[in-house]
Enzyme design. Structure first.
Site, PDB file in Angstrom:
ATOM      1  N   TYR A 163       0.838  -1.199   0.000  1.00 13.39           N
ATOM      2  CA  TYR A 163       0.000   0.000   0.000  1.00 13.39           C
ATOM      3  C   TYR A 163       0.873   1.249   0.000  1.00 13.39           C
ATOM      4  O   TYR A 163       1.674   1.469   0.913  1.00 13.39           O
ATOM      5  CB  TYR A 163      -0.907  -0.019   1.220  1.00 13.39           C
ATOM      6  CG  TYR A 163      -2.080   0.911   1.156  1.00 13.39           C
ATOM      7  CD1 TYR A 163      -3.329   0.458   0.716  1.00 13.39           C
ATOM      8  CD2 TYR A 163      -1.978   2.233   1.556  1.00 13.39           C
ATOM      9  CE1 TYR A 163      -4.424   1.297   0.673  1.00 13.39           C
ATOM     10  CE2 TYR A 163      -3.072   3.087   1.512  1.00 13.39           C
ATOM     11  CZ  TYR A 163      -4.295   2.618   1.072  1.00 13.39           C
ATOM     12  OH  TYR A 163      -5.377   3.449   1.031  1.00 13.39           O
TER      13      TYR A 163
ATOM     14  N   TYR B 137      -5.651   5.558  -7.198  1.00  9.25           N
ATOM     15  CA  TYR B 137      -5.886   5.458  -5.756  1.00  9.25           C
ATOM     16  C   TYR B 137      -7.290   4.894  -5.561  1.00  9.25           C
ATOM     17  O   TYR B 137      -8.276   5.615  -5.674  1.00  9.25           O
ATOM     18  CB  TYR B 137      -5.758   6.827  -5.096  1.00  9.25           C
ATOM     19  CG  TYR B 137      -6.096   6.821  -3.624  1.00  9.25           C
ATOM     20  CD1 TYR B 137      -5.282   6.181  -2.702  1.00  9.25           C
ATOM     21  CD2 TYR B 137      -7.236   7.474  -3.155  1.00  9.25           C
ATOM     22  CE1 TYR B 137      -5.588   6.178  -1.351  1.00  9.25           C
ATOM     23  CE2 TYR B 137      -7.552   7.481  -1.804  1.00  9.25           C
ATOM     24  CZ  TYR B 137      -6.734   6.833  -0.906  1.00  9.25           C
ATOM     25  OH  TYR B 137      -7.037   6.827   0.430  1.00  9.25           O
TER      26      TYR B 137
END
Length: 383
Positions: free
Chosen positions: A292, A336
């Protein structure tokens, strides 16, 4: 092999276009992604009996079910803590499948995060709550945005290890290099150099513009079913070898400045220990890492928490390209999507269909948002 024993797998993946202005509602994005995932798996909407999403998602399960033509549901669940929920949606789905509560569960996330609510704008209003009280220890001092919160941790990380902010550039350059050759990435055809990273403007020192993920409109969905059933569908299963959630002692939401050493991510350590224990795997067994990357420093800290390198050594690890990392371009380069697009990339790598395909992929590590209670997956090839 832990709680799952390879009994559940991701059988379908689907996404919308990744854009800066979708022109569609978040419900429309969610339904499109769900339908695409079902088509990818070769399943009909009527085959779905479970759904999982984020507490932050604005599209309720019953609304998405109606929009996608899904009928009765016997299981529905939501996971809190923003991007930390990504891998946990698959965990919840796999638990339901393994327990026999549901046969086919769809995990989804959809938002207009660029054209609508922009998380990077920070906290503007907070109703009285336990979470709001916790933020009261940092907001009055000007720490209003995710970038400012992570900047505190990043500064401490640099100080601990005697490093300069340029070390974060290795993560940014790697992500955008992969994005440049991924047609689905927003930054397709646009790599960056270390010099360009170092020249990008400050956002919250020591974080520069190229240390921060982009903002995206879009949706992503997966279909989770039993591994046995997945073997009869359109693509080879991405077997859920292990899955875990983790919150550290004294955890707060990206403002955990009072729980000990702020230059580490202990919640990632909780997940790492559980994944390695349950799977029997080690860092040396991992062929691709999907970590991430809302901010570049947290990628370095995660590599260290998961044991890929010694504390302070992650910058050199990334620079030496010792592990294919965020081969879709990550949230820095592709989109994103609160980490959900990273799970899709892990599935593609195991199928052999990724834009930047790594040879002979057997095991992929996927992580979710850090600085908050988080989650992680180990996905493996069938057999």
């Amino acid at each position: 092999m832990g709680a799952f024993g390879g009994r559940a797998a991701i059988a379908g993946i689907g996404a919308t276009e990744f854009s800066k202005n979708s022109g569609r509602s978040e419900l429309a994005l969610a339904a499109e992604a769900v339908r695409a995932a079902l088509d990818d798996a070769g399943l009909a909407p009527g085959d779905v009996d479970g759904m999982v999403t984020f507490t932050m998602d604005t599209s309720p399960e019953i609304g998405v079910a109606r929009a996608a033509g899904i009928g009765e549901l016997s299981f529905f669940s939501r996971v809190h803590y923003g991007g930390g929920a990504a891998c946990a949606t698959v965990l919840q789905a796999a638990l339901a499948v393994a327990a026999g509560v549901a046969r086919a569960v769809v995990c989804y996330r959809a938002f207009n995060e660029r054209s609508g609510r922009r998380f990077g704008a920070g906290v503007r209003h907070r109703e009285p709550s336990a979470e709001g009280v916790a933020l009261g220890w940092s907001l009055p001092f000007g720490l209003l945005t995710p970038a400012s919160w992570v900047a505190v941790q990043a500064s401490r990380y640099l100080h601990l290890h005697g490093l300069e902010p340029e070390v974060f550039g290795h993560v940014a350059v790697t992500a955008r290099r992969y994005a440049a050759t991924n047609p689905a990435a927003y930054f397709h055809g646009r790599p960056v150099t270390l010099a360009e990273h170092a020249a990008s403007r400050w956002i919250a020192e020591p974080l520069r513009l190229l240390d921060c993920c982009q903002e995206t409109d879009g949706g992503q969905a997966f279909v989770v079913t039993s591994t046995e059933r997945a073997r009869t569908l359109r693509h080879p299963p991405a077997v859920i070898t292990a899955a875990a959630q983790g919150a550290a002692a004294g955890q707060e939401q990206m403002t955990s400045f009072y729980r000990g050493e702020p230059g580490r991510l202990p919640e990632a350590g909780v997940v790492a220990r559980r994944l390695w224990r349950d799977s029997g795997l080690r860092p040396s067994d991992i062929d691709v890492g999907i970590l991430y990357d809302h901010f570049t420093p947290h990628v370095l800290m995660q590599l260290e928490e998961f044991g890929f390198c010694a504390p302070g050594g992650a910058g050199e690890f990334v620079a030496a390209d010792r592990l294919p990392l965020n081969t879709h371009g990550g949230q820095l380069g592709e989109a994103y999507l609160h980490g959900m697009n990273g799970i899709a990339e892990a599935v593609r790598q195991l199928r052999g269909s990724a834009a930047n395909q790594v040879a002979d992929v057997a095991h992929v590590l996927v992580t979710a948002g850090t600085g908050v209670p988080t989650s992680g997956l180990l996905l493996g090839a069938d057999g």
